[in-house]
Design an enzyme around this catalytic site. Sequence first.
Site, PDB file in Angstrom:
ATOM      1  N   GLY A  92      43.354   8.202  22.611  1.00  0.00           N
ATOM      2  CA  GLY A  92      43.809   8.894  20.901  1.00  0.00           C
ATOM      3  C   GLY A  92      42.868  10.316  21.975  1.00  0.00           C
ATOM      4  O   GLY A  92      42.981  11.064  22.893  1.00  0.00           O
ATOM      5  N   SER A  93      41.623  11.242  20.840  1.00  0.00           N
ATOM      6  CA  SER A  93      41.862  13.158  21.333  1.00  0.00           C
ATOM      7  C   SER A  93      40.713  12.687  22.461  1.00  0.00           C
ATOM      8  O   SER A  93      40.098  11.566  21.565  1.00  0.00           O
ATOM      9  CB  SER A  93      41.458  13.065  20.171  1.00  0.00           C
TER      10      SER A  93
END
Lengths: 425, 139
Positions: free
Chosen positions: B64-65
């Site tokens: 993810g981020s």
Amino acid sequence: MKLTDVEQGMLDGAEGAAVQKAMDLLIRYGEALGAERLVETNNVCGTFVAAGPMIREFASKGNDAIFSEFNLDSTEHVAMPPVKAYTCHLIMGIDSEHPEMRQVSEDAARVQTEGEKFFGAKGINMLSTCTPYQVGNVPVMGEHCAWMESSAVIYCNSVLGARTNTEGRESTGAASITGRIPYFGLHIPENRHATHLVDVRVSVDDMMDWGLLGYAIGEMVEEDIPVFRGLESQPSLIKLKHFGAAAASSGGVEMYHMPSVTPETRSEEGALGGSAPRASWIYGPQERRAAYEKLNSTASSADVDFIMLGCPHNSIEQVWQVARLLEGRRISPNTSLWVFTPRALKEVADRSGYTDVIKAAGGHVLSDTCPAISRIMPKGTRVVATDSAKQAHYLPAITGVQAWFGSVADCVEAAVAGRWTGGLR
Amino acid sequence: MSMIVLHGRKVVGGVSEGEALVTRETISGWGGIDPRTGKVVETRHELCGVSFKDKILVFPGAKGSSGWSQYFHLARLAGTAPKAILYNRTTTKVALGAVVMRVPALTDFDRDPLSIIEDGDWVRVDADRGIVEITKKSS
């Protein structure tokens, strides 16, 4: 790790306390990675201003303290020197120019404004967007970068052929004042080959198709590098922007190859570097439907309160498309519609008349942030509709809302009717 | 009482022990955890609603981020970080996150910790020596 004389000097304090702390962090980080050395970079995209709700609580200690703790991982507070590498600021906490976003205290708004001044004076360019490549920072093939923002990282590596790992707030802070980042992962040419094959057996054409493909393959390949077979239509910046953001949300994809589209390869064999793929996946109608259903799994109420467009930040072409869809219409009194685009492109939207069209329809054009970053939505929002796979993935987790994912046209219709009627077509 | 020993590569040094929390799913930082509570919040994650505070967190890696490190950094400042982390797949996200969390961390094991460690096992991590000692909950 092996250091050059200049790097050893930085570690020994020749360039001051902050650079020393930065080099200490880069070495701890490089050793954690198993990297053997650092590489020079003159292209950093990071986050510096105290933007998030939790970091704002820290802000009373001042910007040097924020930089020390969150950009250098230093408990001791040191003064930030001017940056050494070309450095851009990514997305922010609020759009301070728009009252719609002013659901934070005056204090929080002041923290951001003062932070912009402080870090701007140190040489950090306030692009204030998740898409620096849309507003002037377009790295060239082979350029070593140190970028945060997963959707920008995948674009930088895959579409531009520049080299960056997914850096974090602390490592980009250290890179900004040293011009160094660990030589690891995607900085190394051998690591840029595809490891997995995705065989696409369904037409991928419009924006929603590209978002669904990205969301599906992110779960399939996770952090690996896929090469695609069977893609027939020519994608554009906005399609690959959406695709990459989706793949980096459901998985951790930082790089992909599309022969004859992305610059590092013209063939599947070339992408794989002469090796067989470690695994192959099929993306067909079933996988497409599964991605759609996962993206819409949090939504049950068709009564939509809020339409969010522009994640990653919209290109000017996308703002124009929204304006065309809204021209002469009026959104439902029960819904709000926010369109996000980089501040520099907002200027173009204003000049081109798109902002007025969107405003006349009851919507707003905003910059600098997004609801997932700011946690700011119109008051009372329970059900969101968005054309962004990334936002549909994150908003329910971060804010507890329901999210519908669909095309931009589905979203605009939902804004006008106040009801979600989108679907997989 | 039987003890299982794993050997790994030091990511962040130090010694710590506690109860294991194990997931086979990669973890997101920003948008995946709430640093105030130490809970996983990703809606479709098998640990959604479960806190890693004071646990020995055993997981495949990060996804993810790029806010991964920042969110686990905030967890340290909020006192909700795990006591140690053990993971399989090195990425910049998880390595930087381990560094700024400042808890003992190991990777590159001689055997897969996900197939040996279960929730509730007592785990002692000596990251300086690259050793994980596991006491099974059932024994």
